[in-house]
Design a protein around this motif. Structure first.
Motif, PDB file in Angstrom:
ATOM      1  N   ASP A 176     -26.531 117.496 -45.762  1.00 18.49           N
ATOM      2  CA  ASP A 176     -27.809 117.605 -44.894  1.00 18.49           C
ATOM      3  C   ASP A 176     -27.223 117.343 -43.220  1.00 18.49           C
ATOM      4  N   PRO A 177     -27.419 118.430 -42.453  1.00 10.72           N
ATOM      5  CA  PRO A 177     -26.983 118.295 -41.004  1.00 10.72           C
ATOM      6  C   PRO A 177     -27.769 117.144 -40.424  1.00 10.72           C
ATOM      7  N   LEU A 178     -28.810 116.658 -40.884  1.00  9.09           N
ATOM      8  CA  LEU A 178     -29.530 115.595 -40.018  1.00  9.09           C
ATOM      9  C   LEU A 178     -29.337 114.284 -40.935  1.00  9.09           C
ATOM     10  N   ALA A 179     -28.329 113.950 -41.721  1.00  5.13           N
ATOM     11  CA  ALA A 179     -28.295 112.995 -42.382  1.00  5.13           C
ATOM     12  C   ALA A 179     -27.508 111.784 -41.386  1.00  5.13           C
ATOM     13  N   THR A 180     -27.933 110.697 -41.950  1.00  5.97           N
ATOM     14  CA  THR A 180     -27.317 109.418 -41.133  1.00  5.97           C
ATOM     15  C   THR A 180     -25.709 109.722 -40.952  1.00  5.97           C
ATOM     16  N   SER A 181     -25.165 109.293 -39.793  1.00  9.54           N
ATOM     17  CA  SER A 181     -23.735 109.204 -39.656  1.00  9.54           C
ATOM     18  C   SER A 181     -23.393 107.961 -38.759  1.00  9.54           C
ATOM     19  N   PHE A 182     -22.129 107.835 -38.928  1.00  5.66           N
ATOM     20  CA  PHE A 182     -21.797 106.470 -37.860  1.00  5.66           C
ATOM     21  C   PHE A 182     -20.375 107.189 -36.971  1.00  5.66           C
ATOM     22  N   ARG A 183     -20.500 106.452 -35.791  1.00  5.62           N
ATOM     23  CA  ARG A 183     -19.544 106.714 -34.903  1.00  5.62           C
ATOM     24  C   ARG A 183     -18.807 105.741 -34.242  1.00  5.62           C
ATOM     25  N   TYR A 184     -17.324 105.713 -34.067  1.00  7.56           N
ATOM     26  CA  TYR A 184     -16.682 104.768 -33.687  1.00  7.56           C
ATOM     27  C   TYR A 184     -17.136 104.019 -32.328  1.00  7.56           C
ATOM     28  N   VAL A 185     -17.120 102.756 -32.121  1.00  4.71           N
ATOM     29  CA  VAL A 185     -17.513 102.371 -30.856  1.00  4.71           C
ATOM     30  C   VAL A 185     -16.312 101.560 -30.182  1.00  4.71           C
ATOM     31  N   SER A 186     -15.742 100.618 -30.903  1.00  3.51           N
ATOM     32  CA  SER A 186     -14.682  99.816 -30.290  1.00  3.51           C
ATOM     33  C   SER A 186     -14.122  98.855 -31.326  1.00  3.51           C
ATOM     34  N   HIS A 187     -13.157  98.030 -31.160  1.00  5.78           N
ATOM     35  CA  HIS A 187     -12.386  97.339 -31.872  1.00  5.78           C
ATOM     36  C   HIS A 187     -11.820  95.962 -31.256  1.00  5.78           C
ATOM     37  N   VAL A 188     -11.935  95.025 -31.973  1.00  2.00           N
ATOM     38  CA  VAL A 188     -11.037  93.764 -31.491  1.00  2.00           C
ATOM     39  C   VAL A 188      -9.586  93.911 -30.992  1.00  2.00           C
ATOM     40  N   ARG A 189      -9.147  93.934 -29.967  1.00  2.00           N
ATOM     41  CA  ARG A 189      -7.922  94.179 -29.315  1.00  2.00           C
ATOM     42  C   ARG A 189      -7.242  92.818 -29.282  1.00  2.00           C
ATOM     43  N   THR A 190      -7.704  91.478 -29.260  1.00  2.00           N
ATOM     44  CA  THR A 190      -6.974  90.246 -29.167  1.00  2.00           C
ATOM     45  C   THR A 190      -6.525  89.662 -30.052  1.00  2.00           C
ATOM     46  N   TYR A 191      -6.459  90.031 -31.499  1.00  2.00           N
ATOM     47  CA  TYR A 191      -5.503  89.617 -32.536  1.00  2.00           C
ATOM     48  C   TYR A 191      -4.182  89.502 -32.297  1.00  2.00           C
ATOM     49  N   PRO A 192      -3.539  88.737 -32.822  1.00  2.00           N
ATOM     50  CA  PRO A 192      -2.082  88.602 -32.671  1.00  2.00           C
ATOM     51  C   PRO A 192      -1.372  89.622 -33.569  1.00  2.00           C
ATOM     52  N   THR A 193      -0.254  90.256 -32.982  1.00  2.00           N
ATOM     53  CA  THR A 193       0.263  91.402 -33.612  1.00  2.00           C
ATOM     54  C   THR A 193       1.725  90.979 -33.921  1.00  2.00           C
ATOM     55  N   PHE A 194       2.519  91.998 -34.832  1.00  2.00           N
ATOM     56  CA  PHE A 194       3.672  91.744 -35.223  1.00  2.00           C
ATOM     57  C   PHE A 194       4.229  93.335 -35.470  1.00  2.00           C
ATOM     58  N   MET A 195       5.512  93.169 -35.413  1.00  2.00           N
ATOM     59  CA  MET A 195       6.123  94.608 -35.730  1.00  2.00           C
ATOM     60  C   MET A 195       6.850  94.551 -37.135  1.00  2.00           C
ATOM     61  N   PHE A 196       6.682  95.809 -37.784  1.00  2.00           N
ATOM     62  CA  PHE A 196       7.315  96.050 -39.031  1.00  2.00           C
ATOM     63  C   PHE A 196       7.551  97.408 -39.194  1.00  2.00           C
ATOM     64  N   GLY A 197       8.973  97.601 -39.327  1.00  2.00           N
ATOM     65  CA  GLY A 197       9.100  99.233 -39.669  1.00  2.00           C
ATOM     66  C   GLY A 197       8.977 100.103 -38.279  1.00  2.00           C
ATOM     67  N   GLY A 198       9.178  99.460 -37.283  1.00  2.00           N
ATOM     68  CA  GLY A 198       9.083 100.115 -35.836  1.00  2.00           C
ATOM     69  C   GLY A 198       7.451 100.309 -35.434  1.00  2.00           C
ATOM     70  N   SER A 199       6.794  99.857 -36.373  1.00  2.00           N
ATOM     71  CA  SER A 199       5.302  99.894 -35.973  1.00  2.00           C
ATOM     72  C   SER A 199       4.585  98.464 -35.558  1.00  2.00           C
ATOM     73  N   GLU A 200       3.738  98.633 -34.538  1.00  2.00           N
ATOM     74  CA  GLU A 200       2.860  97.477 -34.321  1.00  2.00           C
ATOM     75  C   GLU A 200       1.656  97.452 -35.167  1.00  2.00           C
ATOM     76  N   GLY A 201       1.380  95.980 -35.629  1.00  2.00           N
ATOM     77  CA  GLY A 201       0.221  95.870 -36.324  1.00  2.00           C
ATOM     78  C   GLY A 201      -0.426  94.650 -36.316  1.00  2.00           C
ATOM     79  N   SER A 202      -1.520  94.237 -36.974  1.00  2.00           N
ATOM     80  CA  SER A 202      -1.987  92.694 -37.152  1.00  2.00           C
ATOM     81  C   SER A 202      -2.740  92.594 -38.535  1.00  2.00           C
ATOM     82  N   ARG A 203      -2.793  91.330 -38.957  1.00  2.00           N
ATOM     83  CA  ARG A 203      -3.006  91.121 -40.310  1.00  2.00           C
ATOM     84  C   ARG A 203      -4.598  91.072 -40.626  1.00  2.00           C
ATOM     85  N   VAL A 204      -5.360  91.474 -39.489  1.00  2.00           N
ATOM     86  CA  VAL A 204      -6.713  91.660 -39.613  1.00  2.00           C
ATOM     87  C   VAL A 204      -7.470  92.862 -38.550  1.00  2.00           C
ATOM     88  N   ALA A 205      -8.209  93.447 -38.900  1.00  6.07           N
ATOM     89  CA  ALA A 205      -8.915  94.541 -38.123  1.00  6.07           C
ATOM     90  C   ALA A 205     -10.463  94.276 -38.070  1.00  6.07           C
TER      91      ALA A 205
END
Length: 330
Positions: A294-323
């Motif tokens: 249904d082209p008029l069906a409900t959909s969601f669009r990304y708005v934002s995300h928390v950027r202040t969680y502590p991060t770590f490096m693993f396998g050359g990539s940066e990530g955090s334990r929670v999103a």
């Protein structure tokens, strides 16, 4: 089903996810557990033909490839996760038993129980979400992805009392207490575990938050007939994904949440099992499945995300334990 415990070490994450469910695990031996067979797609509160049809629809969507498991989605990690193993954390019997113990501890010692993901994450999400909501208007919602950290003097004047808030899988309800402290007043928490709801009510009454409403409700077969401007989920989607029928149940989850968020409303999901990009992939899969029918069906669009969680490096990539990621309902 308040969510997943905050995992202090990566090794513990692996151990938690690796728990294999056997038929013997499906019925609790604890006398305080009131769970029925958690393999069943039906809830303890009954089922309808419509519920059964949703199960069929979810199965069809999964088999047609219109909805991919999180492990198949691209993410901001170097390589996708291995298939997440079913866990007792995905079973209602586990949560009924857990909250029976925590309720007993509350009555005997006044303990509030576990704070899932930790108090710091809970406080961060509540404050960040308040800032997000105070910035929302038809004119500036497009800009929220770039900046939700404006000071109070820069934000649009918003009356938080107009924001109806639903916390799905509320657990002990402490998350909603933090939202009340931020100025939200129309607050409801639901959980499929009766023990969790009893605990949440007891804590709210003790701590003076009489404006928070709690009810027993299964998000996959919700009895709620109203919509909310803000729906928050801290770990519930994680737990649903750990059920033996997790892939099907997650499709049902998105179908239900889409009906609970009011048009223009916001959905905020906090997860320790999915990255920001994986959550965005789940939303995109939901959008494609609905809009194809249904082209008029409900959909969601990304708005934002928390950027202040502590991060770590693993396998050359940066990530955090929670999103924590926010989506607006179109």
């Amino acid at each position: 089903m308040a969510g997943m415990r905050w995992p202090p070490e990566d090794s513990e994450i692996s151990q938690t996810r690796a728990v294999t469910v056997t038929p013997a695990d499906l019925i609790s031996d604890d006398d305080r557990s009131v769970a029925a067979d958690s393999w069943s797609i039906k809830s303890d509160y009954g089922s309808t033909l419509d519920d059964e049809q949703r199960h069929v629809d979810a199965s069809d969507a999964l088999s047609s490839g219109m909805f991919r498991a999180a492990s198949d989605c691209s993410s901001d990690k170097e390589a996708p996760d291995a298939e997440v193993e079913p866990s007792v954390l995905g079973l209602q019997s586990y949560w009924d038993s857990t909250y029976a113990e925590e309720l007993a501890n509350f009555y005997e010692h006044g303990h509030a129980g576990e704070v899932w993901f930790g108090a710091d994450v809970m406080d961060t999400v509540a404050a960040w979400t308040k800032n997000l909501c105070t910035n929302v208007s038809p004119d500036n919602v497009q800009d929220l992805a770039n900046d939700v950290s404006k000071s109070d003097s820069e934000t649009h004047s918003a009356d938080l009392s107009t924001w109806s808030v639903l916390d799905i899988g509320t657990g002990n309800g402490l998350f909603l207490q933090e939202f009340a402290k931020q100025g939200f007043t129309d607050l409801m928490g639901t959980d499929y575990s009766e023990g969790a709801v009893d605990l949440a009510r007891g804590l709210a009454e003790r701590d003076g938050f009489t404006n928070i409403t709690f009810m027993v409700d299964d998000i996959l077969e919700t009895k709620l007939e109203r919509q909310f401007r803000l729906v928050v989920d801290k770990g519930t989607l994680d737990a649903i994904g750990l059920h033996p029928d997790g892939h099907i149940k997650k499709i049902m989850y998105w179908d239900t949440v889409a009906k609970l968020v009011s048009p223009g409303g916001i959905l905020v999901i906090t997860s320790c099992n999915s990255t920001k990009d994986e959550l965005m992939q789940e939303v995109e899969a939901f959008n494609q499945r609905k809009l194809a029918a249904d082209p008029l069906a409900t959909s969601f669009r990304y708005v934002s995300h928390v950027r202040t969680y502590p991060t770590f490096m693993f396998g050359g990539s940066e990530g955090s334990r929670v999103a924590t990621v926010a989506f607006v309902r179109n």
